[in-house]
Design an enzyme around this catalytic site. Structure first.
Site: not given
Length: 534
Positions: A331, A356-357, A374
């Protein structure tokens, strides 16, 4: 030219240039945060903010230079600074009402690019005038500061340096200090106050413009009293929490059955906690088909990674209905992670990385049975997490038989919509792609796998689930999944126009929701709408 004693050393002129640069950038960043809860923080909104502010500054430069040549009186400049300061102080008091008024008017009159027009008009009304006035500072100071043409280059260079240094400080302070610490409204008031004090010192030292100074001070105090702590969602009552982080506006509210997190005042639920046992009734439930597709019931351990953890709704639900899960989340907003523990009962045993994903995947060495993406939030879709390169990374981090599930939250029937681009892109990486629409909202869940048995495992596993509510839902999902045939609408790191595609989807959603009121407005005007709500 009238000379005030405070200007004899020219230091005060350089200070004026410096604090002007600070305030311009602070207002620009404050503008993005003021608009984001209503219009998102996408590249499109940023473009509108930067563009309108540059228009204001350019016009201010032209007017300031001409005015200084015609009447080189510093009093005129500092009078403009007082007016600009008061206007900026008024923004947190009236800004949200103006934004909602503009949105309400346009929503029944404009069919295309609603958010673009609403954001542009809001920027023009709220920010152009004060920044036009601040745009007059540099050419005016150049006129007041240069005494000898032989030193003009040096003097203008110093003014430019003072403005640039101020702009640098005005860029970092709001983002990393004032907005997270005290919020957007107080940020506007702080930098407005700096400008006001600057001008007041000038006039008070000269014993001039006492009435103007008094009026300016009184108006600022009134704005501070009425605007410092007002809510973005002023119509909401009994919010459990409202605040801001570096990335988001955050709102937590609850009722008898659930607690929800929203990052937008007008629409959207980003996370939910059910106060009673059972399903959420939202897309998180449908996404639980992914572990079944990966064969979680036949393994002692299932590794789950959630990119866009939020407050952990998906992890909590998986932990409630399945056993043997090893879960971790990513997250980018650590304030959301803090809310997860305080209001949403996210287990402390689930590690959450603030990152960051995509950057996390690039650094991570582990592999997973299920990866949930998501990270798409209304129109704010991170392009770097929507491209071929990103989904290739996801595939490479899946175990054999692993499944990726993606929550796409702007379902649209229009050809060439954002979901079709995302689906085509994913279908170019994964050979087996399935989608299912979530009833009652605009979410669509996409499941991607490299194993042709994934959907068979889901249908067989659904009959083995002990919990009746989940078992029935998974059986329904298994029958509703539609295999997606990929096309040529591919998003890449080089070309991913997700903002424009998202804007088009938003237009479609709004048209569907307010079509009745638009027709009523065409037939009966504003009185017809008012009568409808009376």
């Amino acid at each position: 030219m009238q000379t005030r004693p405070i200007l004899k050393s020219k230091l005060y002129l350089y200070l004026t240039e410096f604090f002007s640069g600070v305030s311009v950038m602070a207002v620009e960043l404050g503008a993005s945060r003021l608009l984001a809860p209503y219009f998102s923080s996408s590249q499109i909104v940023w473009t509108i903010i930067i563009g309108t502010i540059m228009i204001a500054m350019a016009l201010g430069n032209l007017y300031g230079g001409r005015s200084a040549d015609k009447n080189p009186d510093p009093d005129r400049l500092y009078r403009r600074i007082i007016i600009a300061a008061v206007w900026i102080a008024v923004i947190p008091v009236l800004g949200k009402y103006i934004i909602l008024g503009i949105s309400g008017l346009l929503i029944v009159t404009v069919s295309h690019n609603l958010l673009i027009w609403a954001a542009f008009i809001a920027c023009m009304i709220l920010f152009v005038f004060p920044l036009f006035l601040l745009g007059t500072v540099t050419p005016s100071l150049a006129k007041f500061t240069v005494d000898d043409l032989g030193d003009s280059g040096k003097i203008v260079g110093r003014l430019g340096a003072a403005n640039t240094i101020g702009s640098i400080i005005g860029t970092f302070l709001p983002t990393f200090v004032t907005i997270p610490a005290v919020g957007t409204a107080v940020t506007f008031l702080l930098f407005s106050g700096v400008l006001l004090v600057l001008a007041l010192i000038y006039f008070i030292s000269a014993g001039a413009k006492r009435i103007l100074c008094l009026v300016g001070a009184i108006l600022f105090i009134l704005c501070a009293l009425f605007g410092a702590s007002d809510s973005f969602a002023f119509w909401e009552e009994d919010l459990t929490y409202e605040g801001e982080s570096v990335y988001n506006y955050l709102q937590v509210k609850e009722d008898d059955s659930r607690v929800i997190l929203s990052t937008n005042v007008l629409f959207g639920v980003q996370s939910v906690k059910m106060k009673t046992d059972g399903l959420t009734g939202m897309y998180y439930d449908y996404a639980m088909a992914a572990p079944l597709m990966s064969g979680c019931l036949d393994r002692e351990r299932t590794d789950l990674l959630i990119l866009g953890m939020g407050t952990g709704t998906y992890a909590t639900q998986c932990g409630k209905y399945f056993t043997g899960f090893s879960m971790e989340g990513v997250e980018i907003d650590d304030r959301i992670t803090a809310l997860a523990g305080k209001y949403f009962d996210l287990s402390e045993e689930i590690p959450v990385t603030t990152y960051d994903g995509r950057a996390y995947l690039q650094a991570a060495q582990g592999t997973y049975d299920v990866i949930m993406v998501d990270a798409y939030q209304d129109i704010t879709i991170p392009f770097q997490m929507s491209s071929t390169e990103f989904f290739t990374l996801v595939r490479d981090h899946l175990n054999e038989g692993g499944v990726m599930v993606v929550n796409m939250n702007m379902r649209s029937e229009a050809p060439g919509n954002i979901n079709e681009y995302l689906s085509d892109t994913i279908a170019g990486i994964f050979p087996y792609v399935y989608t299912v629409d979530v009833p009652g909202n605009t979410n669509r869940e996409l499941f991607a796998a490299t194993d042709p048995q994934a959907i068979t495992r889901l249908r067989e596993s659904a009959e083995r689930i002990e919990q009746e509510d989940l078992g029935q839902l998974m059986q329904a999902v298994g029958q509703s999944l539609v295999q997606y045939e990929g096309g040529d609408r591919i998003l890449t790191d080089d070309k991913a126009p997700v903002e424009l595609l998202g804007m088009s989807a938003i237009d479609g959603l709004i048209t569907g929701e307010v079509g009745y009121y638009r027709e009523l407005f065409k037939q009966e005007g504003i009185t017809g709408i008012l009568d409808e709500f009376s």
